[in-house]
Write a protein that holds these residues in place. Structure first.
Motif, PDB file in Angstrom:
ATOM      1  N   ARG A 182       4.587   4.509  -5.548  1.00  0.00           N
ATOM      2  CA  ARG A 182       4.045   3.200  -6.021  1.00  0.00           C
ATOM      3  C   ARG A 182       3.313   2.368  -4.808  1.00  0.00           C
ATOM      4  N   ALA A 183       3.867   2.627  -3.551  1.00  0.00           N
ATOM      5  CA  ALA A 183       3.243   2.010  -2.602  1.00  0.00           C
ATOM      6  C   ALA A 183       1.802   2.603  -2.315  1.00  0.00           C
ATOM      7  N   TYR A 223       1.876  -1.450   5.222  1.00  0.00           N
ATOM      8  CA  TYR A 223       2.362  -3.054   4.554  1.00  0.00           C
ATOM      9  C   TYR A 223       3.070  -2.623   3.454  1.00  0.00           C
ATOM     10  N   GLU A 224       2.563  -1.825   2.365  1.00  0.00           N
ATOM     11  CA  GLU A 224       3.198  -1.666   1.288  1.00  0.00           C
ATOM     12  C   GLU A 224       4.438  -0.693   1.376  1.00  0.00           C
ATOM     13  N   VAL A 225       4.501  -0.077   2.443  1.00  0.00           N
ATOM     14  CA  VAL A 225       6.044   0.674   2.659  1.00  0.00           C
ATOM     15  C   VAL A 225       7.115  -0.176   3.173  1.00  0.00           C
ATOM     16  N   LEU A 226       6.650  -0.944   4.181  1.00  0.00           N
ATOM     17  CA  LEU A 226       7.528  -2.121   4.394  1.00  0.00           C
ATOM     18  C   LEU A 226       8.080  -2.976   3.322  1.00  0.00           C
ATOM     19  N   ARG A 227       7.200  -3.544   2.660  1.00  0.00           N
ATOM     20  CA  ARG A 227       7.543  -4.270   1.562  1.00  0.00           C
ATOM     21  C   ARG A 227       8.457  -3.550   0.677  1.00  0.00           C
ATOM     22  N   SER A 228       7.994  -2.212   0.146  1.00  0.00           N
ATOM     23  CA  SER A 228       8.910  -1.532  -0.668  1.00  0.00           C
ATOM     24  C   SER A 228      10.181  -1.299  -0.369  1.00  0.00           C
ATOM     25  N   PHE A 229      10.383  -1.004   1.122  1.00  0.00           N
ATOM     26  CA  PHE A 229      11.626  -0.520   1.731  1.00  0.00           C
ATOM     27  C   PHE A 229      12.433  -1.921   2.292  1.00  0.00           C
ATOM     28  N   GLY A 230      11.834  -2.998   2.221  1.00  0.00           N
ATOM     29  CA  GLY A 230      12.368  -4.145   2.573  1.00  0.00           C
ATOM     30  C   GLY A 230      12.735  -4.136   4.151  1.00  0.00           C
TER      31      GLY A 230
END
Length: 299
Positions: free
Chosen positions: A52-53, A91-98
Motif C-alpha cells: 500500500r505504501a 514517509y509512507e512507510v513511517l506513516r504505515s508503521f506508525g
C-alpha cells in the motif's frame, strides 16, 4: 572483477570504518539489533503495508488528479519522477508503521536506528551516515509490478569500493545482500491500475476532454466491468474537473440500462453484494457488476 562480485569479508572478520571504528562483522543471527527489529516487525503484515505504501507513493508521483497520468512506465513520466518514488516511500512507510522520523537515520525501530531505502533499479545508494547501520532495502520492479525487501546491516566492507558519489553514497554488494541480509518478504505483486487494462482506443475515449465526465465514467465502468476501481482512478479520469466523485455516482441509472449495478464500498450492504461475487471493496472502491435477479442495494 565485476561490480557485483566483490571479494567480501565474512562475518567474524573485522570491518574497518573510519567513522564507526573497527568492529567485527556480524551474521544476522548474531546481531542483536537485527533480531530486535525483526521481533518488532513480526507484529505487522510487512508485505501488505509496503504494498500500500508503494502504491500510494506511485499515485503521489503521477499526481493523476491533476495530470491525468496513470502509468509510471509511460513515456511522459520522466526518469527522475520514477526515481522519486523511493524518496516518497520513506514517509509512507513511517506513516504505515506508525514510526517517528528521527536522526541521524530515518527512524528507530525497537530503539535501533534504521535507514529506509528503496530503488526502482537494482541497487541502493547507502549514505555515509548509514554505513554499518541497519537498513531496510526495498527493490521495486515497476515494469513487472512487484517488490521485495530485506533487512541488512550495511557494513562498509560490504559496499562497493570506489562507487561512492560526492555525498559518500555507495551501493550494497549483491553477495552481501544474498548471504547476510534477512528477507522481510519475497516478491509481492503491486496493485494493477485498472486503466492500464484498457486498450489504447478505450483509454483514448475514457481520458478524452470530451464528452463530459459522466459519459466517460460510463464508458470506463462498461469497459472495466467487474474490476475494482479505486478512488484515485475516478479522480484521474476526472482530472482537472469539478467533483468527479459526484459525477461518478450520477451514472448509476445509465449503467442500469445495460444491466450493470454500480457498487461503492462506502456502504456496508454494497460491500456485502460485492463479497458475494468474491470481490472485496475498500471504503473508497467502486465496481460495476451484473447482479443476480433479486439482489438489490440501497445506494
Amino acid at each position: 572483477m565485476s561490480k557485483g562480485r566483490l571479494a567480501l569479508q565474512a562475518p567474524g572478520e573485522t570491518c574497518t570504518n573510519t567513522g564507526a571504528g573497527e568492529h567485527v562483522l556480524l551474521a544476522p543471527d548474531d546481531d542483536m539489533d537485527v533480531q530486535a527489529v525483526m521481533d518488532w516487525l513480526r507484529h505487522f503484515d510487512v508485505a501488505g503495508l509496503y504494498t500500500r505504501a508503494i502504491a500510494n507513493s506511485i499515485d503521489y508521483v503521477l499526481d493523476g488528479a491533476r495530470t491525468g497520468r496513470y502509468d509510471l512506465m509511460a513515456p511522459d513520466v520522466h526518469p527522475g519522477e520514477k526515481a522519486s518514488v523511493g524518496a516518497k516511500l520513506e514517509y509512507e512507510v513511517l506513516r504505515s508503521f506508525g514510526l517517528a522520523k528521527t536522526r541521524p537515520l530515518d527512524t528507530h525501530i525497537a530503539n535501533v536506528p534504521v535507514d529506509i531505502k528503496a530503488t526502482v533499479g537494482s541497487n541502493w545508494a547507502i549514505p555515509s551516515e548509514a554505513h554499518c547501520q541497519l537498513c531496510i532495502c526495498t527493490q521495486i520492479q515497476i515494469g513487472r509490478g512487484r517488490h521485495r525487501s530485506w533487512l541488512v546491516r550495511a557494513h562498509r566492507s560490504w559496499l562497493y569500493r570506489g562507487s561512492g558519489n560526492r555525498d559518500g553514497k555507495r551501493g550494497l554488494a549483491v553477495d552481501a545482500r544474498n548471504q547476510w541480509s534477512v528477507p522481510l518478504y519475497d516478491w509481492t505483486s503491486l496493485p494493477v491500475n485498472p486503466l492500464t487494462l484498457l486498450t489504447a482506443d478505450q483509454a483514448g475515449l475514457v481520458l478524452a476532454k470530451r464528452p463530459g465526465q459522466e459519459q466517460r465514467f460510463g464508458m470506463m465502468f462498461r469497459f472495466l466491468e467487474g474490476h475494482i476501481i479505486p478512488r484515485s482512478v475516478i479522480t484521474t479520469v476526472g482530472a482537472g474537473r469539478h467533483d468527479p466523485l459526484r459525477r461518478a455516482r450520477n451514472i448509476r441509472k445509465h449503467l442500469a440500462q445495460d444491466g450493470l449495478t454500480l457498487l461503492c464500498g462506502k456502504w456496508r450492504d454494497q460491500q456485502e453484494l460485492a463479497a458475494a461475487h468474491k470481490i472485496t471493496l475498500g471504503p473508497e472502491d467502486w465496481v460495476a457488476l451484473r447482479l443476480e435477479e433479486g439482489q438489490t442495494h440501497d445506494g
